[in-house]
Design an enzyme around this catalytic site. Structure first.
Site, PDB file in Angstrom:
ATOM      1  N   GLN A 157      55.703 102.052   2.099  1.00  0.00           N
ATOM      2  CA  GLN A 157      55.266 103.119   3.001  1.00  0.00           C
ATOM      3  C   GLN A 157      55.468 104.496   2.360  1.00  0.00           C
ATOM      4  O   GLN A 157      56.276 105.319   2.795  1.00  0.00           O
ATOM      5  CB  GLN A 157      56.005 102.999   4.343  1.00  0.00           C
ATOM      6  CG  GLN A 157      55.575 103.987   5.421  1.00  0.00           C
ATOM      7  CD  GLN A 157      54.171 103.752   5.961  1.00  0.00           C
ATOM      8  OE1 GLN A 157      53.403 102.989   5.399  1.00  0.00           O
ATOM      9  NE2 GLN A 157      53.837 104.415   7.044  1.00  0.00           N
ATOM     10  N   HIS A 194      55.170  98.776   4.778  1.00  0.00           N
ATOM     11  CA  HIS A 194      53.913  98.327   4.157  1.00  0.00           C
ATOM     12  C   HIS A 194      52.911  99.426   4.466  1.00  0.00           C
ATOM     13  O   HIS A 194      52.656  99.713   5.646  1.00  0.00           O
ATOM     14  CB  HIS A 194      53.478  96.981   4.746  1.00  0.00           C
ATOM     15  CG  HIS A 194      52.364  96.319   4.005  1.00  0.00           C
ATOM     16  ND1 HIS A 194      51.832  95.096   4.389  1.00  0.00           N
ATOM     17  CD2 HIS A 194      51.666  96.680   2.898  1.00  0.00           C
ATOM     18  CE1 HIS A 194      50.873  94.747   3.551  1.00  0.00           C
ATOM     19  NE2 HIS A 194      50.747  95.702   2.650  1.00  0.00           N
ATOM     20  N   LEU A 195      52.363 100.053   3.448  1.00  0.00           N
ATOM     21  CA  LEU A 195      51.612 101.293   3.622  1.00  0.00           C
ATOM     22  C   LEU A 195      50.562 101.196   4.723  1.00  0.00           C
ATOM     23  O   LEU A 195      49.680 100.351   4.693  1.00  0.00           O
ATOM     24  CB  LEU A 195      50.940 101.694   2.299  1.00  0.00           C
ATOM     25  CG  LEU A 195      50.147 103.011   2.334  1.00  0.00           C
ATOM     26  CD1 LEU A 195      51.009 104.171   2.812  1.00  0.00           C
ATOM     27  CD2 LEU A 195      49.555 103.309   0.965  1.00  0.00           C
ATOM     28  N   HIS A 196      50.660 102.116   5.693  1.00  0.00           N
ATOM     29  CA  HIS A 196      49.714 102.162   6.812  1.00  0.00           C
ATOM     30  C   HIS A 196      49.713 103.534   7.458  1.00  0.00           C
ATOM     31  O   HIS A 196      50.713 104.268   7.399  1.00  0.00           O
ATOM     32  CB  HIS A 196      50.055 101.099   7.863  1.00  0.00           C
ATOM     33  CG  HIS A 196      51.379 101.320   8.542  1.00  0.00           C
ATOM     34  ND1 HIS A 196      52.594 101.063   7.930  1.00  0.00           N
ATOM     35  CD2 HIS A 196      51.687 101.779   9.789  1.00  0.00           C
ATOM     36  CE1 HIS A 196      53.586 101.338   8.760  1.00  0.00           C
ATOM     37  NE2 HIS A 196      53.061 101.791   9.899  1.00  0.00           N
ATOM     38  N   LEU A 197      48.600 103.880   8.060  1.00  0.00           N
ATOM     39  CA  LEU A 197      48.472 105.057   8.906  1.00  0.00           C
ATOM     40  C   LEU A 197      48.093 104.603  10.306  1.00  0.00           C
ATOM     41  O   LEU A 197      47.536 103.517  10.482  1.00  0.00           O
ATOM     42  CB  LEU A 197      47.402 106.020   8.374  1.00  0.00           C
ATOM     43  CG  LEU A 197      47.689 106.765   7.069  1.00  0.00           C
ATOM     44  CD1 LEU A 197      47.343 105.896   5.865  1.00  0.00           C
ATOM     45  CD2 LEU A 197      46.886 108.069   6.995  1.00  0.00           C
TER      46      LEU A 197
END
Length: 361
Positions: A157, A194-197
């Site tokens: 993230q 865990h990379l998210h927008l």
């Protein structure tokens, strides 16, 4: 075969504005970017893929200068997945913990793919051009979804230029001024590493859309927000998305390297200036404001009883977790809670000086 939404710069919507009344009216839009999100989101709600049914939320505007929009969303506070234990802003991805490779595939609404044929950005996007959009099964508002850059890459993230750019472009693709995108870093109430927008609709105008600013670095379009809570601002129209995304990541990379937690909020807004000249200017939403709030890191699972201080709360949207606080909280109560998560004036001013030098070099 996953549903795909292919778009180009020609699909950006520039004629967007609030009506002179207080809210836009959440009319379902059957076409384009809004249509594919709203139809897909409603279908999955009807199929029971969410942790709870989200109806119309009780909403009230708190009296005061900040214009806070309070909503009662008890179930998000009780039914959402327990946040992961976060110990560092630079914590590595851990495949053993929950991540978006483990979701029910039916939660995926579509994939965003940008058509860059004939443009200069084509080669730059070849390696990372897949953005998966899925429902947030614990929604805070209508249309609440997650934007996940190629989940198989297992990125932690930490914001990337691609994620930032797609966040801005998502707002530009929407013809609804109430569509917002946001990001919580680790230590700033991100619940999954865990990379998210986040993306969602809020049918109310927020003060952040027109708050006054002061210019810090002209060549980078880097501003300081003048009102509470203290933060920084960039502005992007359809012609400068790539340049602004790069500058935003210069700031967030600087914060990550110094272990400073941060929240970002992407919303339609007025161009930055000392004052809004006319009512037409105040209601115009041709471009996107991107607010960045550096803040005190919050590690562990301790949470506020009324609301957590993350991307939407700093922007003025307050999803309350219990009825008592929703009904009784005043603007001063809200400010007192938010203040606990902000940097001190001394820390913020020092950071402002460092970022001004960093972006100006």
């Amino acid at each position: 075969m996953q549903l795909q939404f292919v778009y180009s710069n020609r699909d950006f919507v520039t004629d967007v504005h609030w009506s002179s009344r207080s809210s836009f009216g959440m009319t379902l839009m059957a076409e384009g970017f809004d249509g594919i999100i709203q139809v897909g989101w409603n279908e999955r709600m009807e199929r029971g893929l969410f942790r709870y049914h989200l109806g119309d939320l009780q909403t009230r505007n708190l009296p005061g200068q900040c214009g806070y929009v309070a909503q009662l969303n008890i179930q998000r506070g009780t039914e959402r997945r327990k946040p992961q234990e976060i110990l560092s802003i630079q914590q590595e991805f851990n495949a053993k913990q929950f991540n978006f490779n483990k979701i029910n595939p039916d939660e995926i609404i579509f994939e965003m793919i940008k058509d860059t044929e004939g443009s200069q950005e084509g080669e730059q996007l070849q390696q990372a051009c897949r953005m998966v959009v899925l429902v947030n099964v614990s929604p805070l508002e209508f249309g609440h979804c997650l934007f996940v850059p190629d989940p198989s890459l297992c990125l932690p993230q930490v914001l990337t230029k691609f994620a930032t750019k797609t966040g801005i472009e998502s707002v530009l693709l929407s013809s609804n001024p109430g569509f917002r995108v946001g990001f919580n870093s680790l230590g700033a109430f991100a619940s999954v590493n865990h990379l998210h927008l986040h993306g969602y609709y809020l049918d109310h105008e927020l003060k952040i859309e027109s708050r006054p600013v002061t210019l810090l670095v002209p060549e980078k379009g880097f501003y300081r927000l003048l009102d509470f809570p203290g933060g920084f601002l960039f502005y992007a129209d359809s012609e400068c998305v790539d340049k602004v995304a790069k500058s935003i990541c210069q700031v967030t990379d600087f914060l990550v390297m110094r272990n400073i937690a941060h929240n970002l909020f992407f919303t339609r807004g007025c161009p930055p200036c000392d004052s809004i000249q006319t009512e037409e200017d105040r209601l115009s939403r041709k471009g996107v404001r991107i607010a960045i709030w550096p803040r005190v890191s919050s590690f562990g699972t301790k949470e506020e009883s009324a609301f957590n201080v993350a991307l939407c709360e700093l922007a003025g949207h307050l999803p309350f977790k219990n009825k008592k606080d929703y009904e009784l909280s005043t603007e001063k109560d809200v400010i007192d809670i938010i203040q606990r998560y902000l940097l001190s004036d001394t820390e913020f001013n020092m950071l402002e000086q460092q970022l001004t030098v960093h972006l100006g070099s």
